[in-house]
Design a protein around this motif. Sequence first.
Motif, PDB file in Angstrom:
ATOM      1  N   ASN A  95      41.809  44.040  35.154  1.00 11.99           N
ATOM      2  CA  ASN A  95      42.686  43.437  34.133  1.00 11.99           C
ATOM      3  C   ASN A  95      42.482  41.944  33.943  1.00 11.99           C
ATOM      4  OD1 ASN A  95      44.054  45.469  32.867  1.00 11.99           O
ATOM      5  ND2 ASN A  95      45.774  45.473  34.288  1.00 11.99           N
ATOM      6  N   GLN A  96      41.295  41.439  34.324  1.00 13.40           N
ATOM      7  CA  GLN A  96      41.028  40.012  34.169  1.00 13.40           C
ATOM      8  C   GLN A  96      39.715  39.823  33.396  1.00 13.40           C
ATOM      9  OE1 GLN A  96      41.841  37.473  37.731  1.00 13.40           O
ATOM     10  NE2 GLN A  96      42.010  39.429  38.787  1.00 13.40           N
ATOM     11  N   PRO A  97      39.665  38.828  32.508  1.00 11.52           N
ATOM     12  CA  PRO A  97      38.413  38.556  31.794  1.00 11.52           C
ATOM     13  C   PRO A  97      37.368  37.988  32.744  1.00 11.52           C
ATOM     14  CG  PRO A  97      40.031  36.855  31.331  1.00 11.52           C
ATOM     15  CD  PRO A  97      40.752  37.925  32.107  1.00 11.52           C
ATOM     16  N   THR A  98      36.122  38.314  32.491  1.00 11.05           N
ATOM     17  CA  THR A  98      35.014  37.823  33.308  1.00 11.05           C
ATOM     18  C   THR A  98      34.120  36.945  32.449  1.00 11.05           C
ATOM     19  OG1 THR A  98      35.086  39.877  34.574  1.00 11.05           O
ATOM     20  CG2 THR A  98      33.127  38.509  34.818  1.00 11.05           C
ATOM     21  N   LEU A  99      34.040  35.670  32.775  1.00  7.28           N
ATOM     22  CA  LEU A  99      33.219  34.711  32.026  1.00  7.28           C
ATOM     23  C   LEU A  99      33.530  34.779  30.529  1.00  7.28           C
ATOM     24  CD1 LEU A  99      29.791  35.213  33.864  1.00  7.28           C
ATOM     25  CD2 LEU A  99      31.490  33.415  34.238  1.00  7.28           C
ATOM     26  N   GLY A 100      34.813  34.893  30.236  1.00  6.14           N
ATOM     27  CA  GLY A 100      35.234  34.892  28.842  1.00  6.14           C
ATOM     28  C   GLY A 100      35.184  36.240  28.160  1.00  6.14           C
ATOM     29  N   HIS A 101      34.720  37.270  28.874  1.00  8.35           N
ATOM     30  CA  HIS A 101      34.622  38.608  28.291  1.00  8.35           C
ATOM     31  C   HIS A 101      35.728  39.502  28.846  1.00  8.35           C
ATOM     32  CE1 HIS A 101      30.754  37.661  26.504  1.00  8.35           C
ATOM     33  NE2 HIS A 101      30.345  37.187  27.674  1.00  8.35           N
ATOM     34  N   PRO A 102      36.175  40.471  28.080  1.00  9.85           N
ATOM     35  CA  PRO A 102      37.201  41.390  28.586  1.00  9.85           C
ATOM     36  C   PRO A 102      36.722  42.121  29.832  1.00  9.85           C
ATOM     37  CG  PRO A 102      36.909  41.639  26.211  1.00  9.85           C
ATOM     38  CD  PRO A 102      35.791  40.769  26.702  1.00  9.85           C
ATOM     39  N   THR A 103      37.641  42.450  30.695  1.00  7.87           N
ATOM     40  CA  THR A 103      37.300  43.157  31.925  1.00  7.87           C
ATOM     41  C   THR A 103      36.720  44.545  31.639  1.00  7.87           C
ATOM     42  OG1 THR A 103      38.171  44.038  34.002  1.00  7.87           O
ATOM     43  CG2 THR A 103      39.647  44.069  32.124  1.00  7.87           C
ATOM     44  N   ASN A 104      35.885  45.020  32.538  1.00  9.96           N
ATOM     45  CA  ASN A 104      35.408  46.398  32.475  1.00  9.96           C
ATOM     46  C   ASN A 104      36.353  47.351  33.204  1.00  9.96           C
ATOM     47  OD1 ASN A 104      33.036  45.965  30.979  1.00  9.96           O
ATOM     48  ND2 ASN A 104      31.947  45.294  32.815  1.00  9.96           N
ATOM     49  N   PHE A 105      37.459  46.797  33.711  1.00 12.40           N
ATOM     50  CA  PHE A 105      38.440  47.581  34.458  1.00 12.40           C
ATOM     51  C   PHE A 105      39.838  47.321  33.911  1.00 12.40           C
ATOM     52  CE2 PHE A 105      34.802  46.523  37.071  1.00 12.40           C
ATOM     53  CZ  PHE A 105      34.378  47.779  37.488  1.00 12.40           C
ATOM     54  N   PRO A 106      40.126  47.863  32.736  1.00 10.97           N
ATOM     55  CA  PRO A 106      41.455  47.672  32.143  1.00 10.97           C
ATOM     56  C   PRO A 106      42.499  48.500  32.870  1.00 10.97           C
ATOM     57  CG  PRO A 106      40.148  49.161  30.799  1.00 10.97           C
ATOM     58  CD  PRO A 106      39.243  48.667  31.881  1.00 10.97           C
ATOM     59  N   SER A 107      43.763  48.249  32.571  1.00  8.44           N
ATOM     60  CA  SER A 107      44.849  48.950  33.250  1.00  8.44           C
ATOM     61  C   SER A 107      44.704  50.458  33.137  1.00  8.44           C
ATOM     62  CB  SER A 107      46.200  48.511  32.676  1.00  8.44           C
ATOM     63  OG  SER A 107      47.264  49.137  33.350  1.00  8.44           O
ATOM     64  N   HIS A 108      44.386  50.951  31.946  1.00  9.29           N
ATOM     65  CA  HIS A 108      44.134  52.379  31.737  1.00  9.29           C
ATOM     66  C   HIS A 108      42.634  52.591  31.553  1.00  9.29           C
ATOM     67  CE1 HIS A 108      48.359  53.821  30.308  1.00  9.29           C
ATOM     68  NE2 HIS A 108      48.446  52.944  31.281  1.00  9.29           N
ATOM     69  N   CYS A 109      42.149  53.732  32.010  1.00  4.37           N
ATOM     70  CA  CYS A 109      40.711  54.019  31.973  1.00  4.37           C
ATOM     71  C   CYS A 109      40.155  53.994  30.546  1.00  4.37           C
ATOM     72  CB  CYS A 109      40.446  55.386  32.590  1.00  4.37           C
ATOM     73  SG  CYS A 109      40.983  55.530  34.301  1.00  4.37           S
ATOM     74  N   ASP A 110      38.952  53.444  30.415  1.00  2.00           N
ATOM     75  CA  ASP A 110      38.278  53.327  29.124  1.00  2.00           C
ATOM     76  C   ASP A 110      36.814  53.722  29.306  1.00  2.00           C
ATOM     77  OD1 ASP A 110      36.963  52.476  26.792  1.00  2.00           O
ATOM     78  OD2 ASP A 110      38.322  50.775  26.514  1.00  2.00           O
ATOM     79  N   ARG A 111      36.408  54.816  28.672  1.00  2.00           N
ATOM     80  CA  ARG A 111      35.048  55.344  28.853  1.00  2.00           C
ATOM     81  C   ARG A 111      33.972  54.420  28.295  1.00  2.00           C
ATOM     82  NH1 ARG A 111      32.798  57.943  24.443  1.00  2.00           N
ATOM     83  NH2 ARG A 111      31.571  59.289  25.810  1.00  2.00           N
ATOM     84  N   THR A 112      34.352  53.496  27.409  1.00  2.00           N
ATOM     85  CA  THR A 112      33.373  52.577  26.827  1.00  2.00           C
ATOM     86  C   THR A 112      33.133  51.355  27.712  1.00  2.00           C
ATOM     87  OG1 THR A 112      34.969  51.254  25.548  1.00  2.00           O
ATOM     88  CG2 THR A 112      34.142  53.290  24.532  1.00  2.00           C
ATOM     89  N   LYS A 113      33.923  51.219  28.775  1.00  2.00           N
ATOM     90  CA  LYS A 113      33.819  50.018  29.603  1.00  2.00           C
ATOM     91  C   LYS A 113      33.351  50.270  31.027  1.00  2.00           C
ATOM     92  CE  LYS A 113      37.454  47.468  27.107  1.00  2.00           C
ATOM     93  NZ  LYS A 113      36.544  46.420  26.597  1.00  2.00           N
ATOM     94  N   THR A 114      33.773  51.365  31.612  1.00  2.00           N
ATOM     95  CA  THR A 114      33.572  51.568  33.046  1.00  2.00           C
ATOM     96  C   THR A 114      32.624  52.720  33.336  1.00  2.00           C
ATOM     97  OG1 THR A 114      35.907  50.949  33.266  1.00  2.00           O
ATOM     98  CG2 THR A 114      34.791  51.738  35.240  1.00  2.00           C
ATOM     99  N   PRO A 115      31.513  52.487  34.042  1.00  2.00           N
ATOM    100  CA  PRO A 115      30.618  53.575  34.429  1.00  2.00           C
ATOM    101  C   PRO A 115      31.370  54.622  35.248  1.00  2.00           C
ATOM    102  CG  PRO A 115      29.589  51.442  34.849  1.00  2.00           C
ATOM    103  CD  PRO A 115      31.020  51.159  34.512  1.00  2.00           C
TER     104      PRO A 115
END
Length: 282
Positions: A95-115
């Motif tokens: 739930n935290q941005p990384t180097l200005g980009h949205p996190t790959n680990f949002p509060s709820h699962c997102d298939r477009t972000k997390t392997p």
Amino acid sequence: MNSEKAKELKRFSKHIQIETIKEIANLGVGHLGGSLSIADLLAVLYGKQMKVDPKNPKWEERDWLVCSKGHAGPAVYATLALKGYFPLEELKTLNQPTLGHPTNFPSHCDRTKTPGIDMTTGSLGQGSSTAAGIALAHKMDNKPNYTYVIFGDGEIDEGQVWEMALFAHTKKLSKLIAFVDNNGLQIDGKTEDVCDLGDIAAKFESFGWYAQTVDGHDVEAIDAAIENAKAQGEKPSMIVLKTVKGHGWSAIENTAGCHSMNVNAQQLEEALAEMNAALEAI
């Protein structure tokens, strides 16, 4: 299951709990209670039952998991990291941005972000329909893939879940295996006070499902229930897991307040001491 495999899964479950609370504590707040209560289930699924390949998350022959109870995303992320889908260090960006980009680990699962995430979690209840759709697609393509879906007990207040139950029976989705994390608590209090669920297994049986109820913190019982579900091979399956919200950290166990809570450095230290002691005792 032999005793060594059972111990392996118990240790895996405890590591899932440890990494889950660490990632939430790093942020300072998160959905902890319902994440901890499904650690044993996740250990059995990813440690024994599911056909997956961390090096190839999109493998066509894999089994699929839909975490419909989206608040438990942190536990799923911890499991995937421990399986090698991505480095454990990345869990710190929950739930935290990384180097200005949205996190790959949002509060709820997102298939477009997390392997390793097979399906995005929408509003509570929506995972029921997506899981049934996945199972139907695999059946239409004559594929052997199993589809697993995890619900919270408060979540199954949603009518969409019961519409799916009718649909899955009608379409004979025998490779759809669902779980209810029946810890008896939701954000507003006890499920029996908010909307009494009664006998969940009996309800699903009345909808044409094969249903079982087991101790959700007994890895051998969970594994046996999944084997039973696969063996019957005719109906969609529901496995009701009797669990304790916040399981693994006695200070918060069985409290509605741990649904989403702050975790400071001192609390993290206390929780990790208890969890590591339990790990060493296995």
